[in-house]
Write a protein that holds these residues in place. Structure first.
Motif, PDB file in Angstrom:
ATOM      1  N   VAL A  24     -74.994 -17.904 -18.115  1.00 26.40           N
ATOM      2  CA  VAL A  24     -76.435 -18.167 -18.036  1.00 26.40           C
ATOM      3  C   VAL A  24     -76.852 -19.109 -19.170  1.00 26.40           C
ATOM      4  CG1 VAL A  24     -78.735 -17.128 -18.105  1.00 26.40           C
ATOM      5  CG2 VAL A  24     -76.871 -15.922 -16.959  1.00 26.40           C
ATOM      6  N   ALA A  25     -77.470 -20.229 -18.787  1.00 21.21           N
ATOM      7  CA  ALA A  25     -77.987 -21.161 -19.791  1.00 21.21           C
ATOM      8  C   ALA A  25     -79.115 -20.461 -20.544  1.00 21.21           C
ATOM      9  CB  ALA A  25     -78.510 -22.410 -19.102  1.00 21.21           C
ATOM     10  N   TYR A  45     -83.078 -25.889 -14.578  1.00 21.44           N
ATOM     11  CA  TYR A  45     -83.718 -24.596 -14.338  1.00 21.44           C
ATOM     12  C   TYR A  45     -85.157 -24.635 -14.844  1.00 21.44           C
ATOM     13  CZ  TYR A  45     -79.002 -22.908 -13.486  1.00 21.44           C
ATOM     14  OH  TYR A  45     -77.753 -22.728 -12.985  1.00 21.44           O
ATOM     15  N   ILE A  48     -85.568 -20.142 -18.631  1.00 24.74           N
ATOM     16  CA  ILE A  48     -84.303 -19.610 -19.160  1.00 24.74           C
ATOM     17  C   ILE A  48     -84.575 -18.529 -20.213  1.00 24.74           C
ATOM     18  CG2 ILE A  48     -82.749 -21.576 -18.714  1.00 24.74           C
ATOM     19  CD1 ILE A  48     -83.384 -22.577 -21.534  1.00 24.74           C
ATOM     20  N   PRO A 114     -88.186 -15.922  -9.276  1.00 28.41           N
ATOM     21  CA  PRO A 114     -86.885 -16.389  -8.793  1.00 28.41           C
ATOM     22  C   PRO A 114     -85.689 -15.642  -9.391  1.00 28.41           C
ATOM     23  CG  PRO A 114     -87.890 -18.019 -10.242  1.00 28.41           C
ATOM     24  CD  PRO A 114     -88.900 -16.926 -10.068  1.00 28.41           C
ATOM     25  N   PHE A 115     -85.883 -15.029 -10.556  1.00 32.56           N
ATOM     26  CA  PHE A 115     -84.790 -14.250 -11.150  1.00 32.56           C
ATOM     27  C   PHE A 115     -85.344 -13.195 -12.088  1.00 32.56           C
ATOM     28  CE2 PHE A 115     -85.627 -17.216 -14.532  1.00 32.56           C
ATOM     29  CZ  PHE A 115     -85.216 -16.603 -15.701  1.00 32.56           C
ATOM     30  N   ILE A 128     -78.365 -12.242 -15.356  1.00 31.42           N
ATOM     31  CA  ILE A 128     -79.568 -12.294 -14.518  1.00 31.42           C
ATOM     32  C   ILE A 128     -79.222 -11.942 -13.071  1.00 31.42           C
ATOM     33  CG2 ILE A 128     -80.826 -14.000 -15.901  1.00 31.42           C
ATOM     34  CD1 ILE A 128     -79.932 -16.167 -13.932  1.00 31.42           C
ATOM     35  N   THR A 130     -80.563 -13.031  -9.373  1.00 29.39           N
ATOM     36  CA  THR A 130     -81.433 -14.064  -8.793  1.00 29.39           C
ATOM     37  C   THR A 130     -81.843 -13.698  -7.368  1.00 29.39           C
ATOM     38  OG1 THR A 130     -79.610 -15.361  -7.901  1.00 29.39           O
ATOM     39  CG2 THR A 130     -80.322 -15.893 -10.135  1.00 29.39           C
ATOM     40  N   ARG A 131     -82.945 -14.285  -6.969  1.00 31.20           N
ATOM     41  CA  ARG A 131     -83.452 -14.087  -5.606  1.00 31.20           C
ATOM     42  C   ARG A 131     -82.419 -14.591  -4.606  1.00 31.20           C
ATOM     43  NH1 ARG A 131     -88.780 -17.227  -4.873  1.00 31.20           N
ATOM     44  NH2 ARG A 131     -89.826 -15.514  -5.912  1.00 31.20           N
ATOM     45  N   ARG A 132     -81.749 -15.696  -4.952  1.00 30.86           N
ATOM     46  CA  ARG A 132     -80.741 -16.278  -4.059  1.00 30.86           C
ATOM     47  C   ARG A 132     -79.611 -15.280  -3.748  1.00 30.86           C
ATOM     48  NH1 ARG A 132     -78.669 -21.738  -3.711  1.00 30.86           N
ATOM     49  NH2 ARG A 132     -80.014 -22.313  -5.433  1.00 30.86           N
TER      50      ARG A 132
END
Ligand code: AMP
Length: 147
Positions: A24-25, A45, A48, A114-115, A128, A130-132
């Protein structure tokens, strides 16, 4: 309308679907806003996590937060970026999940975001969700479910 007959999907633990902290960035407390803007721009992104030296989650930083912080009356004051610290402008009131939480808790939050960040009991950042990732699993579940 989609009806989930077997609610076990909702009780799936999130742990194996977390993007781990090392992927994760993020930025660190004490970094300046110029560095944060670079990371946000380079990664693409919109938001973050901000971590401290002990890898504990301290806040979230978005492109909008950075831009807002240098918004002058007539123009954007880019020259202020190096002097602004990430922890002066980050959002600190954030929702988090625990690694032991289920999809159900994740879903509640990911409808609007989104996350979501996942932390250990002691506040250490785990990664994290994420929604994806949730949507992908949901799609898999719907396609495989036996009616
Ligand atoms: P995605 O669902 O992959 O589009 O990600 C949604 C949001 O989650 C992104 O806009 C980022 O804010 C955050 N995100 C996803 N993956 C990463 C990552 N590897 N590092 C930092 N943030 C991420």
């Amino acid at each position: 309308m989609i009806s989930i007959k077997h609610k076990d999907f909702l009780f799936t633990p999130i742990v194996e679907y977390i993007i781990p902290a090392e992927k994760v960035a993020h930025v660190q407390v004490g970094n300046n806003a110029e560095h944060a803007l670079l990371v946000l721009t380079k990664t693409g992104y919109s938001s973050i996590p901000v971590l401290d030296a002990g890898d504990r989650l301290k806040g979230l930083l978005s492109m909008r937060t950075v831009t807002d912080s240098i918004l002058g009356l007539a123009h954007i004051e880019y020259e202020r970026l190096p002097d602004l610290k990430v922890d002066e402008i980050m959002r600190t009131e954030i929702h988090t999940l625990k690694t032991t939480d289920t999809f159900q808790r994740g879903l509640d939050y990911l409808i609007d975001h989104p996350f979501v960040c996942v932390v250990e009991e002691d506040g250490t950042f785990s990664g994290i969700l994420t929604r994806r990732v949730i949507l992908k699993q949901f799609k898999k579940y719907i396609y495989n479910v036996q009616y």
